[in-house]
Design a protein around this motif. Structure first.
Motif, PDB file in Angstrom:
ATOM      1  N   ALA A  80       8.799 -27.040   2.796  1.00  0.00           N
ATOM      2  CA  ALA A  80       9.565 -28.166   3.067  1.00  0.00           C
ATOM      3  C   ALA A  80       8.034 -29.103   2.056  1.00  0.00           C
ATOM      4  O   ALA A  80       6.866 -29.273   2.994  1.00  0.00           O
ATOM      5  CB  ALA A  80       9.494 -28.670   4.108  1.00  0.00           C
ATOM      6  N   ILE A 114      14.774 -34.758   8.276  1.00  0.00           N
ATOM      7  CA  ILE A 114      15.185 -33.357   7.627  1.00  0.00           C
ATOM      8  C   ILE A 114      16.350 -33.832   6.589  1.00  0.00           C
ATOM      9  O   ILE A 114      16.735 -34.337   6.758  1.00  0.00           O
ATOM     10  CB  ILE A 114      15.040 -31.988   7.415  1.00  0.00           C
ATOM     11  CG1 ILE A 114      16.720 -31.887   8.549  1.00  0.00           C
ATOM     12  CG2 ILE A 114      14.180 -32.057   8.844  1.00  0.00           C
ATOM     13  CD1 ILE A 114      16.499 -30.152   8.842  1.00  0.00           C
ATOM     14  N   PHE A 116      17.841 -31.714   2.869  1.00  0.00           N
ATOM     15  CA  PHE A 116      17.450 -30.584   1.988  1.00  0.00           C
ATOM     16  C   PHE A 116      17.858 -31.056   0.879  1.00  0.00           C
ATOM     17  O   PHE A 116      19.102 -31.709  -0.223  1.00  0.00           O
ATOM     18  CB  PHE A 116      18.354 -29.519   2.542  1.00  0.00           C
ATOM     19  CG  PHE A 116      17.916 -28.873   2.797  1.00  0.00           C
ATOM     20  CD1 PHE A 116      16.783 -27.685   2.501  1.00  0.00           C
ATOM     21  CD2 PHE A 116      17.753 -29.325   4.500  1.00  0.00           C
ATOM     22  CE1 PHE A 116      15.907 -26.982   3.639  1.00  0.00           C
ATOM     23  CE2 PHE A 116      17.642 -28.154   5.664  1.00  0.00           C
ATOM     24  CZ  PHE A 116      16.494 -27.277   5.376  1.00  0.00           C
ATOM     25  N   GLU A 128      12.916 -28.913   0.790  1.00  0.00           N
ATOM     26  CA  GLU A 128      13.277 -30.304   2.316  1.00  0.00           C
ATOM     27  C   GLU A 128      12.512 -30.652   2.516  1.00  0.00           C
ATOM     28  O   GLU A 128      11.132 -31.076   1.951  1.00  0.00           O
ATOM     29  CB  GLU A 128      13.071 -28.915   3.708  1.00  0.00           C
ATOM     30  CG  GLU A 128      13.331 -29.565   4.025  1.00  0.00           C
ATOM     31  CD  GLU A 128      13.359 -28.465   5.891  1.00  0.00           C
ATOM     32  OE1 GLU A 128      12.658 -29.922   7.373  1.00  0.00           O
ATOM     33  OE2 GLU A 128      12.984 -27.643   5.728  1.00  0.00           O
ATOM     34  N   CYS A 130      10.536 -33.799   4.966  1.00  0.00           N
ATOM     35  CA  CYS A 130      10.685 -33.523   5.772  1.00  0.00           C
ATOM     36  C   CYS A 130       9.189 -35.410   6.342  1.00  0.00           C
ATOM     37  O   CYS A 130       8.443 -35.360   5.712  1.00  0.00           O
ATOM     38  CB  CYS A 130       9.910 -32.500   6.701  1.00  0.00           C
ATOM     39  SG  CYS A 130       9.447 -32.525   7.824  1.00  0.00           S
TER      40      CYS A 130
END
Length: 132
Positions: A80, A114, A116, A128, A130
């Motif tokens: 992430a 978030i 993806f 990801e 974030c």
């Protein structure tokens, strides 16, 4: 804009067993455990300096983590990246032809927004974005 690595998500079969390894052997202490019912996961947070490790255990049969472990076994699930504006990054990356699993941000562990990126667009790595 990508700011830093926010966390690395690791799929585990049993968080308590995994926490034993991280705390006893690596001396990384868990600061919190959270249940994300909408994603069917239990998450343990292990801060490591400026970023953290998130241990992810499936708590439902529909969980992406359960399916991941069934297919690939326990291990690194995703990386992430912290962004300053998730909506701006999604727009920028979509213009470059990047495909998303969810191109509308949702809320994940720790209350982060978030999204993806699909592994087909990232060379096989689940990425990801974030925003905290």
């Amino acid at each position: 804009m990508i700011c830093k690595i926010d966390h690395i998500g690791i799929a585990v079969e049993n968080i308590d067993k995994a926490l034993n390894f991280y705390s006893e052997n690596l001396q990384i202490q868990c600061t919190d455990v959270e249940y994300i019912q909408s994603q069917g996961v239990k998450v343990a947070f292990l801060p490591t300096g400026d970023s953290e490790v998130e241990l992810l255990e499936a708590i439902s049969d529909e969980s992406a983590i359960k399916k991941f472990i069934e297919k690939k076994g326990p291990g690194i699930h995703h990386i992430a990246f912290r962004v300053d504006s998730i909506e701006n990054e999604i727009g920028r990356l979509k213009k470059l032809g990047i495909t998303f699993i969810n191109d509308v941000p949702t809320y994940g562990a720790g209350g982060a927004k978030i999204a993806f990126l699909h592994p087909k667009s990232t060379g096989g790595v689940l990425v990801e974005l974030c925003e905290r």
